[in-house]
Design an enzyme around this catalytic site. Structure first.
Site, PDB file in Angstrom:
ATOM      1  CG  ASP A 276      -2.122  -1.122   1.357  1.00 38.32           C
ATOM      2  OD1 ASP A 276      -2.430  -1.814  -0.154  1.00 38.32           O
ATOM      3  OD2 ASP A 276      -2.818  -0.562   2.118  1.00 38.32           O
TER       4      ASP A 276
ATOM      5  CG  ASP B 258      -6.571  -0.160   0.858  1.00 39.23           C
ATOM      6  OD1 ASP B 258      -6.629  -1.283   1.294  1.00 39.23           O
ATOM      7  OD2 ASP B 258      -6.977   1.298   1.551  1.00 39.23           O
TER       8      ASP B 258
ATOM      9  CG  HIS C 144     -11.144   0.955  -0.550  1.00 41.45           C
ATOM     10  ND1 HIS C 144     -11.423  -0.089  -0.212  1.00 41.45           N
ATOM     11  CD2 HIS C 144     -10.359   1.609   0.696  1.00 41.45           C
ATOM     12  CE1 HIS C 144     -10.657  -0.636   1.645  1.00 41.45           C
ATOM     13  NE2 HIS C 144      -9.938   1.077   1.845  1.00 41.45           N
TER      14      HIS C 144
ATOM     15  CG  HIS D 235     -14.685   0.135   1.031  1.00 46.12           C
ATOM     16  ND1 HIS D 235     -14.114  -0.102   2.209  1.00 46.12           N
ATOM     17  CD2 HIS D 235     -14.470  -1.066   1.330  1.00 46.12           C
ATOM     18  CE1 HIS D 235     -13.322  -1.293   2.819  1.00 46.12           C
ATOM     19  NE2 HIS D 235     -13.611  -1.727   1.908  1.00 46.12           N
TER      20      HIS D 235
ATOM     21  CG  HIS E 153      -8.351   5.106   2.717  1.00 47.66           C
ATOM     22  ND1 HIS E 153      -9.441   4.826   3.387  1.00 47.66           N
ATOM     23  CD2 HIS E 153      -8.223   3.977   2.439  1.00 47.66           C
ATOM     24  CE1 HIS E 153      -9.558   3.725   3.626  1.00 47.66           C
ATOM     25  NE2 HIS E 153      -8.525   2.936   3.384  1.00 47.66           N
TER      26      HIS E 153
ATOM     27  CE  LYS F  95      -3.967  -4.114   1.097  1.00 48.39           C
ATOM     28  NZ  LYS F  95      -4.890  -3.490   1.860  1.00 48.39           N
TER      29      LYS F  95
ATOM     30  CB  CYS G 260      -2.394  -2.824   5.040  1.00 46.74           C
ATOM     31  SG  CYS G 260      -4.202  -1.988   4.804  1.00 46.74           S
TER      32      CYS G 260
HETATM   33  C1  VGL Z   1      -4.846   0.982   5.543  1.00 43.90           C
HETATM   34  C2  VGL Z   1      -6.593   1.791   6.931  1.00 43.90           C
HETATM   35  C3  VGL Z   1      -7.112   1.849   5.958  1.00 43.90           C
HETATM   36  C4  VGL Z   1      -3.351   0.458   5.306  1.00 43.90           C
HETATM   37  C5  VGL Z   1      -5.805   0.020   4.170  1.00 43.90           C
HETATM   38  O1  VGL Z   1      -2.662  -0.185   4.534  1.00 43.90           O
HETATM   39  O2  VGL Z   1      -2.837   0.339   6.485  1.00 43.90           O
HETATM   40  N1  VGL Z   1      -5.279   1.348   6.663  1.00 43.90           N
HETATM   41  N2  VGL Z   1      -7.284   0.880   4.832  1.00 43.90           N
HETATM   42 ZN    ZN Z   2      -8.367   0.697   3.473  1.00 51.38          ZN
END
Ligand code: VGL
Ligand code: ZN
Length: 214
Positions: A14, A59, A61, A65, A94, A117, A161
């Protein structure tokens, strides 16, 4: 680099604009300025040049979401709620599919594959291997297809993550090393407990990549 790169893969977690202060991200993690991202880029390039196969997570979304506080009227960012018995942190919107700050900030050509994801609006997915509804991503099958038995994991965020991806990799039977100096966490306390939890699962935590232990 000391270990044989042959059956060792890298999972870059990510590294996306929305998680960085550099790109003024909506969920920017402390310490993620341009220097940090440059460090990640350099490390990933070096590993690639040394023959490690590079994999990534992204990530990704939809706007509706479940993890976005804006989709829960009356709730605020970072509130924690229960959904069907599961704990859900409510995040600022995000990494919305197809937006500038959802892009991966490491040269996409370095990756054998980038696994997206969090696509299902109903479930969060911190792990690159599966979402909270138990649906698997293609990560495990792609790693297996490439003969990967060991993984080096780093990225954002340590306490969400990176932790979930590293733990699921260990559970799936991979030998896992997390490089702490190539990660940043959302909060100090959860980052501390994430590192402890990972070590307890048999994951090696290295401060930096240039250690002889890799
Ligand atoms: C993440 C919060 C929400 C991460 C992803 O990449 O750690 N944290 N979505
Ligand atoms: Zn996320």
């Amino acid at each position: 680099m000391v270990i044989a790169s042959g059956n060792t893969g890298v999972i870059v977690v990510d590294i996306q604009g929305d998680f960085t202060t550099w790109k003024d991200g909506s969920l920017a993690v402390d310490g993620t300025d341009s220097h940090f991202v440059e460090k990640i880029r350099k490390a990933t390039e070096t590993l690639d040049k040394n023959g490690y196969l590079i994999f990534g997570t992204q990530d990704w979304h939809p706007a509706n979401h479940v993890s976005f506080f804006t989709n829960h009227p009356g709730k605020q960012a970072f509130e924690v709620i229960k959904i069907e018995g599961k704990t859900q942190v409510l995040w600022p919107p995000h990494c919305i599919q197809g937006t500038e700050n959802a892009r991966v900030l490491v040269d996409n050509n370095l990756f054998m594959a980038i696994v997206k994801k969090g696509k299902d609006p109903r479930y969060d997915s911190y792990s690159g291997f599966q979402d909270d509804g138990g649906t698997e991503t293609e990560m495990d099958s792609i790693l297996k297809r490439n003969g990967i038995e060991k993984v080096i994991v780093y990225g954002l965020a340590t306490d969400y993550c990176v932790k979930a991806t590293a733990i699921d990799a260990a559970t799936a039977g991979y030998n896992v090393t997390v490089v702490e100096g190539l990660c940043k966490g959302v909060a100090p306390d959860t980052t501390e407990s994430a590192l402890k939890e990972m070590k307890k699962k048999g994951i090696t935590v290295l401060k930096e990549l240039n250690s002889k232990k890799i």
